[in-house]
Design an enzyme around this catalytic site. Sequence first.
Site, mmCIF file in Angstrom:
data_model
loop_
_atom_site.group_PDB
_atom_site.id
_atom_site.type_symbol
_atom_site.label_atom_id
_atom_site.label_comp_id
_atom_site.label_asym_id
_atom_site.label_seq_id
_atom_site.Cartn_x
_atom_site.Cartn_y
_atom_site.Cartn_z
ATOM 1 N N CYS A 93 0.849 -1.190 0.000
ATOM 2 C CA CYS A 93 0.000 0.000 0.000
ATOM 3 C C CYS A 93 0.889 1.246 0.000
ATOM 4 O O CYS A 93 1.929 1.294 0.663
ATOM 5 C CB CYS A 93 -0.961 0.009 1.188
ATOM 6 S SG CYS A 93 -0.330 0.732 2.696
ATOM 7 N N GLU A 94 0.459 2.202 -0.784
ATOM 8 C CA GLU A 94 1.289 3.399 -0.939
ATOM 9 C C GLU A 94 1.197 4.329 0.265
ATOM 10 O O GLU A 94 1.962 5.271 0.367
ATOM 11 C CB GLU A 94 0.929 4.142 -2.230
ATOM 12 C CG GLU A 94 -0.438 4.780 -2.245
ATOM 13 C CD GLU A 94 -0.742 5.447 -3.584
ATOM 14 O OE1 GLU A 94 -0.161 5.041 -4.604
ATOM 15 O OE2 GLU A 94 -1.565 6.375 -3.599
ATOM 16 N N HIS A 95 0.273 4.050 1.176
ATOM 17 C CA HIS A 95 0.147 4.925 2.353
ATOM 18 C C HIS A 95 1.087 4.529 3.475
ATOM 19 O O HIS A 95 1.563 5.377 4.219
ATOM 20 C CB HIS A 95 -1.296 4.905 2.865
ATOM 21 C CG HIS A 95 -2.294 5.316 1.824
ATOM 22 N ND1 HIS A 95 -3.378 4.552 1.469
ATOM 23 C CD2 HIS A 95 -2.316 6.409 1.027
ATOM 24 C CE1 HIS A 95 -4.048 5.170 0.507
ATOM 25 N NE2 HIS A 95 -3.424 6.297 0.217
ATOM 26 N N HIS A 96 1.324 3.220 3.636
ATOM 27 C CA HIS A 96 2.162 2.750 4.744
ATOM 28 C C HIS A 96 3.340 1.901 4.289
ATOM 29 O O HIS A 96 4.156 1.496 5.108
ATOM 30 C CB HIS A 96 1.308 1.936 5.731
ATOM 31 C CG HIS A 96 0.098 2.665 6.225
ATOM 32 N ND1 HIS A 96 -1.146 2.530 5.648
ATOM 33 C CD2 HIS A 96 -0.051 3.573 7.220
ATOM 34 C CE1 HIS A 96 -2.019 3.310 6.273
ATOM 35 N NE2 HIS A 96 -1.380 3.950 7.232
ATOM 36 N N GLN A 134 -5.413 -0.396 -3.798
ATOM 37 C CA GLN A 134 -6.135 -1.475 -4.467
ATOM 38 C C GLN A 134 -7.053 -0.908 -5.555
ATOM 39 O O GLN A 134 -7.217 -1.503 -6.626
ATOM 40 C CB GLN A 134 -6.944 -2.266 -3.428
ATOM 41 C CG GLN A 134 -7.617 -3.491 -4.026
ATOM 42 C CD GLN A 134 -8.375 -4.302 -2.995
ATOM 43 O OE1 GLN A 134 -7.964 -4.368 -1.828
ATOM 44 N NE2 GLN A 134 -9.460 -4.925 -3.403
ATOM 45 N N HIS A 162 -5.390 -6.296 3.658
ATOM 46 C CA HIS A 162 -4.379 -5.251 3.822
ATOM 47 C C HIS A 162 -3.724 -5.374 5.192
ATOM 48 O O HIS A 162 -4.391 -5.248 6.217
ATOM 49 C CB HIS A 162 -5.032 -3.874 3.666
ATOM 50 C CG HIS A 162 -5.472 -3.595 2.262
ATOM 51 N ND1 HIS A 162 -4.855 -2.679 1.456
ATOM 52 C CD2 HIS A 162 -6.449 -4.164 1.513
ATOM 53 C CE1 HIS A 162 -5.441 -2.677 0.269
ATOM 54 N NE2 HIS A 162 -6.416 -3.566 0.282
ATOM 55 N N CYS A 164 -1.856 -3.314 6.580
ATOM 56 C CA CYS A 164 -1.897 -2.065 7.353
ATOM 57 C C CYS A 164 -3.178 -1.993 8.175
ATOM 58 O O CYS A 164 -3.228 -1.303 9.191
ATOM 59 C CB CYS A 164 -1.725 -0.838 6.457
ATOM 60 S SG CYS A 164 -2.995 -0.612 5.223
HETATM 61 ZN ZN LIG Z 1 -1.972 1.172 4.144
#
Ligand SMILES: [Zn+2]
Length: 202
Positions: A93-96, A134, A162, A164
């Site tokens: 995931c590009e956030h975490h 996603q 996920h 995260c």
């Molecule tokens: Zn994430």
Amino acid sequence: MDAIANNADLLAAIDRPTQEEAEAAVRTLIRWAGDDPSREGLLDTPTRVAKAYRELFSGYEMASEDVLSRTFLDVAGYNEMVIVKDIRFHSHCEHHMVPFSGVAHVAYVPNNGVLGLSKMARLVDLYARRLQTQEAMTSQIAHSLDDSLRPKGVAVMIEAEHMCMAMRGIAKQGSKTLTTTFTGVFETSAADQARFIMLARG
Ligand SMILES: [Zn+2]
């Protein structure tokens, strides 16, 4: 064609660090986590992580045209849905920058050519091995297939867990996220869409 799919531009735009710089960054993160990068068990870790990143994010080295350039035109009149289901993938995931993984189901209705079946899996990998959401990954797979093959329609469904969500924060384990993108006949025909969902999930 979206901006992320155009890889030559993306690679040209970023300033890639050297291997030494990447390893130094890993040592910084080890210290940030609270450990000592000079202790024996961690000595080779930065080298391994830098190497692993090359593989985990190898999707940046490829463009969808590399995977989809050859279509097989002789389909002996076959014009029904082609579906490849349960294509396993691992992404981040590009956030975490934490993994998410699951399966992709990819279908299309041929118009003037079909793809080798292994290409669908390679296409999924190409987009999975990048920093992703996603939602974006689902759309990218569908639209690159749509753009290059020009079929009557494309359907993509991704089911993923996920890490995260599972490992941090609200810690909801085992919950799955479902995303879909439909183009062409899958968008306009409720019957085609329902058939895809039945085949994908059945
Ligand atoms: Zn994430």
